[in-house]
Design a protein around this motif. Sequence first.
Motif, short mmCIF file in Angstrom:
data_model
loop_
_atom_site.label_atom_id
_atom_site.label_comp_id
_atom_site.label_asym_id
_atom_site.label_seq_id
_atom_site.Cartn_x
_atom_site.Cartn_y
_atom_site.Cartn_z
N UNK A 123 9.64 5.08 7.40
CA UNK A 123 9.95 5.83 6.19
C UNK A 123 8.76 5.83 5.25
N UNK A 124 8.44 6.99 4.72
CA UNK A 124 7.41 7.13 3.70
C UNK A 124 8.08 7.14 2.34
N UNK A 125 7.79 6.19 1.47
CA UNK A 125 8.43 6.18 0.15
C UNK A 125 8.28 7.52 -0.57
N UNK A 126 9.40 8.05 -1.06
CA UNK A 126 9.38 9.33 -1.76
C UNK A 126 9.28 10.54 -0.86
N UNK A 127 9.39 10.33 0.45
CA UNK A 127 9.27 11.45 1.41
C UNK A 127 10.22 11.17 2.57
N UNK A 128 9.89 11.74 3.74
CA UNK A 128 10.73 11.58 4.91
C UNK A 128 10.23 10.48 5.82
N UNK A 129 10.01 10.82 7.10
CA UNK A 129 9.67 9.82 8.10
C UNK A 129 8.40 10.21 8.84
N UNK A 130 7.54 9.23 9.07
CA UNK A 130 6.38 9.46 9.93
C UNK A 130 6.85 9.81 11.33
N UNK A 131 6.15 10.73 11.98
CA UNK A 131 6.59 11.18 13.30
C UNK A 131 6.60 10.03 14.31
N UNK A 132 5.59 9.18 14.26
CA UNK A 132 5.45 8.04 15.15
C UNK A 132 4.50 7.05 14.47
N UNK A 133 4.42 5.82 14.94
CA UNK A 133 3.68 4.79 14.21
C UNK A 133 2.20 5.07 14.00
N UNK A 134 1.56 5.83 14.88
CA UNK A 134 0.13 6.08 14.73
C UNK A 134 -0.16 7.28 13.84
N UNK A 135 0.87 7.90 13.28
CA UNK A 135 0.72 9.08 12.43
C UNK A 135 1.10 8.75 10.99
N UNK A 136 0.60 9.54 10.04
CA UNK A 136 1.05 9.43 8.65
C UNK A 136 1.74 10.72 8.20
N UNK A 142 0.83 -1.21 0.00
CA UNK A 142 0.00 0.00 0.00
C UNK A 142 0.86 1.26 0.00
N UNK A 143 1.90 1.28 0.84
CA UNK A 143 2.75 2.46 0.92
C UNK A 143 3.52 2.69 -0.38
N UNK A 144 3.82 1.61 -1.11
CA UNK A 144 4.53 1.75 -2.38
C UNK A 144 3.73 2.53 -3.41
N UNK A 145 2.41 2.63 -3.22
CA UNK A 145 1.57 3.41 -4.13
C UNK A 145 1.68 4.91 -3.87
N UNK A 146 2.42 5.29 -2.83
CA UNK A 146 2.58 6.68 -2.39
C UNK A 146 1.29 7.28 -1.82
N UNK A 147 0.44 6.41 -1.30
CA UNK A 147 -0.84 6.88 -0.76
C UNK A 147 -0.64 7.78 0.46
N UNK A 148 0.46 7.56 1.20
CA UNK A 148 0.69 8.37 2.39
C UNK A 148 1.06 9.81 2.06
#
Length: 388
Positions: free
Chosen positions: A173-186, A90-96
């Motif tokens: 890590x968000x593909x194509x971006x940086x890092x989620x602040x914590x696991x419950x966040x996008x 799912x994350x590979x689709x860049x949905x985040x």
Amino acid sequence: MILPAVGQWLSTQRPDGFLPYGYDFLANEAREPDTLSAANLTRQAATAAALADYFALTKDPRARPAIQRFLRAFGRHALPIGKSRGQVLLEATRILSLPVGRYKLRAALARLGLLYETKGPGAIPAPGADYGKAYAGAAALALLTELRYTQASRDNQFAPLRQAWLQGLIALRIPGDGFRQFPTSIDTNAYMDGQGWLALAQYHHSFPNDHGVTALLADLDMALMRKYGTAFRAEFYHWGTMAAAARYADTRDPRLLAFIEQQTRTFLSRVAGRPSADNTCASVEGVADALGALQRAREDHGALAQKAMEWVMIEMHKNTALQIQPGQGELVFAGARIIAPRMAAYAGAFRSGVYAADTQIDLTAHCVSAMVKLRRNGLVPRRTDGVR
């Protein structure tokens, strides 16, 4: 090279491995004396990383056991984390990275169990069992501490923690971006983007044959330079510039040098003619590593380097004056005098500003880090860097 601030850390480190968080001398009260917030834990990790960098430069044997206690403490406070195959796909689709409907998206992913798994190869330091307080920055800085310590000491006892924190950081890590602040966040965070980039840059320097991290870093380099190259963020500047400088030292990629120069020009243009009464050691860290990159590129005599060095000299003259002196028990201002006997216990620590009556571990950590970087690059004479 003996830094009074390091001596203060070594004398006050608690049995649990952590340092006293800070003190408000005006209110005469400690900050979080009996609690550990997520911000405190992350700043403890930043302090440990600064101490490890000091150890890497000086090989001061006193620092070695203190760093080990820090690393064990971060290990005790780690939460396991992993990703399901469905989450990876799912994350590979860049949905985040979708700019709209993010609240509903996060809620849907949480409901479907596609934000994170509470098992797996990764770990993220957190003050308790709440994944909403497991900051990516804590994982990044714990990893950075271990990497610096291991490289300087050749002590590999913390290798399992290293791998766990590495995988925990990669999980955010968000593909194509940086890092989620914590696991419950996008959502990303400018500080944590820079901290994560720096940790992975250091990991690649230490383990260049890890091809998975090499590929990830190639994407991360471009993503963050694109993201912050078009929208400067002061919160990102010092961490991001340190990361870009580390990457440039390894790759000599001219795009990284151009990014460092662009970020530093923008930063200096924003602070020009605006003297700050605040502790600016964090920003000095970034400028110091920018100067180091300019040295490597043989551009250290140009206009940008000269302007940067002038700013550093002015700011470090002020910053070193913020250091609490042995036996100091008062602060004298133009219209006030504060009697603060507790200051003596914080000799070596740095206050938050010229007109401030408080200290906190991250303030001192940034100053130690800045002085180490300036000394490593031969940029500051001995008499002005607080070293004796």
